[in-house]
Scaffold this motif. Structure first.
Motif, PDB file in Angstrom:
ATOM      1  N   THR A 144      42.819  31.923  25.103  1.00  0.00           N
ATOM      2  CA  THR A 144      43.159  32.919  24.085  1.00  0.00           C
ATOM      3  C   THR A 144      42.023  33.927  23.902  1.00  0.00           C
ATOM      4  OG1 THR A 144      42.426  31.301  22.455  1.00  0.00           O
ATOM      5  CG2 THR A 144      44.800  31.520  22.762  1.00  0.00           C
ATOM      6  N   HIS A 145      40.847  33.616  24.451  1.00  0.00           N
ATOM      7  CA  HIS A 145      39.717  34.526  24.271  1.00  0.00           C
ATOM      8  C   HIS A 145      39.899  35.782  25.135  1.00  0.00           C
ATOM      9  CE1 HIS A 145      35.716  36.132  23.905  1.00  0.00           C
ATOM     10  NE2 HIS A 145      35.425  35.176  23.010  1.00  0.00           N
ATOM     11  N   PRO A 146      39.875  36.967  24.532  1.00  0.00           N
ATOM     12  CA  PRO A 146      40.179  38.189  25.294  1.00  0.00           C
ATOM     13  C   PRO A 146      39.165  38.516  26.391  1.00  0.00           C
ATOM     14  CG  PRO A 146      39.459  38.724  23.047  1.00  0.00           C
ATOM     15  CD  PRO A 146      39.606  37.244  23.117  1.00  0.00           C
ATOM     16  N   ARG A 149      38.636  36.235  31.939  1.00  0.00           N
ATOM     17  CA  ARG A 149      39.438  36.950  32.947  1.00  0.00           C
ATOM     18  C   ARG A 149      40.302  36.019  33.805  1.00  0.00           C
ATOM     19  NH1 ARG A 149      40.393  41.244  31.778  1.00  0.00           N
ATOM     20  NH2 ARG A 149      40.719  41.955  33.905  1.00  0.00           N
ATOM     21  N   ASP A 152      44.142  36.648  34.103  1.00  0.00           N
ATOM     22  CA  ASP A 152      44.463  37.864  34.882  1.00  0.00           C
ATOM     23  C   ASP A 152      44.272  37.591  36.371  1.00  0.00           C
ATOM     24  OD1 ASP A 152      44.852  39.220  32.541  1.00  0.00           O
ATOM     25  OD2 ASP A 152      42.866  40.163  32.530  1.00  0.00           O
ATOM     26  N   CYS A 172      49.816  30.436  26.196  1.00  0.00           N
ATOM     27  CA  CYS A 172      48.394  30.150  25.965  1.00  0.00           C
ATOM     28  C   CYS A 172      48.164  28.680  25.631  1.00  0.00           C
ATOM     29  CB  CYS A 172      47.875  31.010  24.813  1.00  0.00           C
ATOM     30  SG  CYS A 172      47.722  32.745  25.273  1.00  0.00           S
TER      31      CYS A 172
END
Ligand SMILES: Nc1ncnc2c1ncn2[C@@H]1O[C@H](COP(=O)(O)OP(=O)(O)O)[C@@H](O)[C@H]1O
Ligand SMILES: [Mg+2]
Length: 227
Positions: A144-146, A149, A152, A172
């Motif tokens: 959940t931490h933006p 990476r 992606d 998530c």
């Protein structure tokens, strides 16, 4: 339609997704049966807890000793099949009958590799079939931490695999899923407005657009490259 939820790795979320999808379909009044073909029997255990807790609707579950191939072939409604690497024979049987394969993939290189190996089994098993099953992949247990990476990167790596559709929806890592098993309830029953619920409903809507008109497969990111 027979949807096989599979991957070679334990812990990627096969039973979690199968259980939640089965409850979601049952709550839509769909005649759904599930098959727990993994000796770990997590799906059966979760459904058992649901029964013990008296939660409705109930979900039917068959185990590998119940002649799953015959039951699948004769069932006219929806079927969800949970398969793991500990019973490769059952996995091949299920793939042989699947209309589509759904594979949750945690965000890591090791999970991308094992997904690629799983797809080799799918390809080899379905090679003699006239109509090959569709293959849908999605990231489960995403961070959940933006700033991280990995999700992606995992999605990008999955999109290079031949003949697959990578769903845009990510599930998530959320504590609601652990509670889901211990209480025998789907995440959208536990906390209807919560983030886990929202993400799951988006996934379910992509997979069954006829039951969820606001989300269609066209919203998924396709990487069909033959096969
Ligand atoms: N998105 C998620 N967030 C948090 N926990 C999850 C998530 N998906 C699965 N889990 C947890 O991970 C563990 C393994 O999941 P499970 O569905 O049993 O995996 P598998 O069937 O692939 O072996 C379970 O404790 C489950 O609650
Ligand atoms: Mg399992």
């Amino acid at each position: 339609m027979i949807t096989v939820v599979g991957n070679l790795k334990g812990g990627c979320g096969k039973s979690t997704i199968t259980f939640n999808l089965a409850v979601w379909l049952a709550r839509h009044g769909i005649d759904v049966v599930t098959f727990d073909l993994d000796p770990q029997a997590t799906l059966s255990d979760a459904i058992e807890v649901r029964r013990e807790e008296g939660v409705t609707p109930d979900v039917k579950v068959f185990r590998s000793e119940s002649d799953p191939a015959r039951i699948m072939a004769n069932h006219r409604g929806e079927a969800l099949v949970d398969v793991g690497a500990s019973n490769l024979w059952a996995m091949r049987q299920a793939i042989g009958q699947a209309d589509r394969i759904l594979s949750p993939v945690p965000p890591s290189q090791a999970d991308v590799w094992s997904t690629a190996r799983f797809l080799e089994i799918v390809k080899e098993t379905a090679s003699t079939r006239i109509k090959r099953p569709e293959i849908y992949l999605f990231v489960n247990r995403a961070d959940t931490h933006p700033m991280l990476r990995e999700s992606d990167e995992t999605e990008a790596a999955l999109a290079t695999l031949p003949g697959v559709t990578v769903l845009k929806t990510r599930i998530c890592q959320r504590t609601a899923y652990r509670r889901s098993f211990s209480e025998g309830r789907a995440v959208f029953e536990l906390a209807p407005g919560g983030k886990a619920s929202q993400e799951f409903l988006e996934l379910a809507g992509l997979l069954y657009p006829e039951l969820h008109s606001s989300a269609t497969p066209s919203e998924s990111r396709s990487s069909k490259q033959g096969a």
